[in-house]
Motif scaffolding. Sequence first.
Motif, PDB file in Angstrom:
ATOM      1  N   UNK A 325       0.966  -1.153  -0.015  1.00 28.19           N
ATOM      2  CA  UNK A 325      -0.119  -0.029  -0.264  1.00 28.19           C
ATOM      3  C   UNK A 325       1.025   1.287   0.050  1.00 28.19           C
ATOM      4  N   UNK A 326       0.483   2.264  -0.858  1.00 31.11           N
ATOM      5  CA  UNK A 326       1.365   3.281  -0.903  1.00 31.11           C
ATOM      6  C   UNK A 326       0.618   4.503  -1.106  1.00 31.11           C
ATOM      7  N   UNK A 327       1.036   5.791  -0.743  1.00 28.67           N
ATOM      8  CA  UNK A 327       0.437   6.977  -0.914  1.00 28.67           C
ATOM      9  C   UNK A 327       1.491   8.255  -1.386  1.00 28.67           C
ATOM     10  N   UNK A 328       1.098   9.381  -1.284  1.00 25.86           N
ATOM     11  CA  UNK A 328       2.040  10.535  -1.822  1.00 25.86           C
ATOM     12  C   UNK A 328       3.290  10.625  -1.204  1.00 25.86           C
ATOM     13  N   UNK A 329       3.259   9.694   0.175  1.00 22.86           N
ATOM     14  CA  UNK A 329       4.569  10.046   0.873  1.00 22.86           C
ATOM     15  C   UNK A 329       5.583   8.993   0.486  1.00 22.86           C
ATOM     16  N   UNK A 330       4.979   7.681  -0.020  1.00 23.92           N
ATOM     17  CA  UNK A 330       5.793   6.544  -0.151  1.00 23.92           C
ATOM     18  C   UNK A 330       5.841   5.942  -1.601  1.00 23.92           C
ATOM     19  N   UNK A 331       4.715   6.561  -2.468  1.00 22.69           N
ATOM     20  CA  UNK A 331       4.913   5.688  -3.523  1.00 22.69           C
ATOM     21  C   UNK A 331       6.234   5.639  -4.359  1.00 22.69           C
ATOM     22  N   UNK A 332       7.228   6.689  -4.192  1.00 23.50           N
ATOM     23  CA  UNK A 332       8.340   6.827  -5.145  1.00 23.50           C
ATOM     24  C   UNK A 332       9.371   5.688  -4.637  1.00 23.50           C
ATOM     25  N   UNK A 333       9.066   4.832  -3.577  1.00 18.42           N
ATOM     26  CA  UNK A 333       9.842   3.890  -3.292  1.00 18.42           C
ATOM     27  C   UNK A 333       9.455   2.496  -4.011  1.00 18.42           C
ATOM     28  N   UNK A 334       8.585   2.700  -4.907  1.00 19.21           N
ATOM     29  CA  UNK A 334       8.276   1.505  -5.880  1.00 19.21           C
ATOM     30  C   UNK A 334       7.849   1.914  -7.114  1.00 19.21           C
ATOM     31  N   UNK A 335       8.823   2.738  -7.730  1.00 22.19           N
ATOM     32  CA  UNK A 335       8.496   3.295  -8.793  1.00 22.19           C
ATOM     33  C   UNK A 335       8.582   2.354 -10.130  1.00 22.19           C
ATOM     34  N   UNK A 336       7.467   1.888 -10.665  1.00 21.73           N
ATOM     35  CA  UNK A 336       7.564   1.034 -12.003  1.00 21.73           C
ATOM     36  C   UNK A 336       5.923   1.279 -12.498  1.00 21.73           C
TER      37      UNK A 336
END
Length: 336
Positions: A325-336
């Motif tokens: 689960x990712x939001x604005x604060x964390x999505x960049x940790x999973x970029x694809x």
Amino acid sequence: MKAMSKRILIGGVAVAALLSGTVGTLMAQQKPVIATVVKISGIPWFDRMNTGVEAYQKANPDVVATQSGPATADAAQQLQIIQDLIAKGVNALAVVPMDPAVIEGTLKRAMDRGIVVVTHEADNQKNTQADVEAFDNSDYGAALNVRLAECMGNKGKWTTFVGSLGSRTHIQWVTAGEANAKKHPDMQLVDPNNESFDDANSTYEKAKEILRKHPDIKGFQTSAGNDVLGVGRAIDEAGLSGKVCLVGTGLPNPSADLLESGAITAIGFWDPQKAGMAMNAVARLLLEKKEVKDGTNLGVPGYEKVTVKKGAGDGLLIIGNGMVLADKATYKEHMF
């Protein structure tokens, strides 16, 4: 579809063998052919899965790993592709069913011919030797709704989107979401289970209609990979970013702008690349008559210690640990 068809097979003679449908020539290659068939080609989710199939092929040059799928989210078109692959004599099928019920008979015929069958996103599929899931689907649907309820302050109108009413996992997710929402008496479900067919534009139009019909709506829980894009666009254009909550399945790269604007609250996902690799790994183990049991390491991140249960039919249900689960604060940790 033309671009995808060029990627269906890798390797000169093997390509010619499959495309011609010459089973004898194909078998003469002495390389097992594992054919992955997805719900729809040319969308980010399954483009990402194709990178996993290609990675599996590169790491396992002694097999031929392919991916194909219909140009639109159509169960009948997917069925035809599977039938064609069976006729061409593939050794294994790794299928992400648009509608598991539609392909039951065809998958049984494939297994009767000695073809290994593995599925994904279809834990109700009876005619499969193994269904591979990234996680427990009820847990995932509940987790999406927990995040949605938090954003909504546990009150207000909300609705759901699914790719289709025949998509097993999507129905599991929204059903689990509904069960979680019942913990909050002030959450009111309206017009549930809108079918999107994984089309961001039609989802956008449907979301606009819902926003007009329910101007006080507070939340959307979505299922297909493109749903967050369509609903998020409708929310953004209505000037409701940060005011209406949206939590659903989506990928970080396509969702980035809408996460940044606040139109999408949070996304849930697993990596389709890893799922593609895991399906192919299971197919190969079954081709080699090797056992898949509790704790088996498929050699794929998120599937290093799988849980194995009895499936809906005589096959296995293989569950990984790949939920994100990712939001604005964390999505960049999973970029694809």
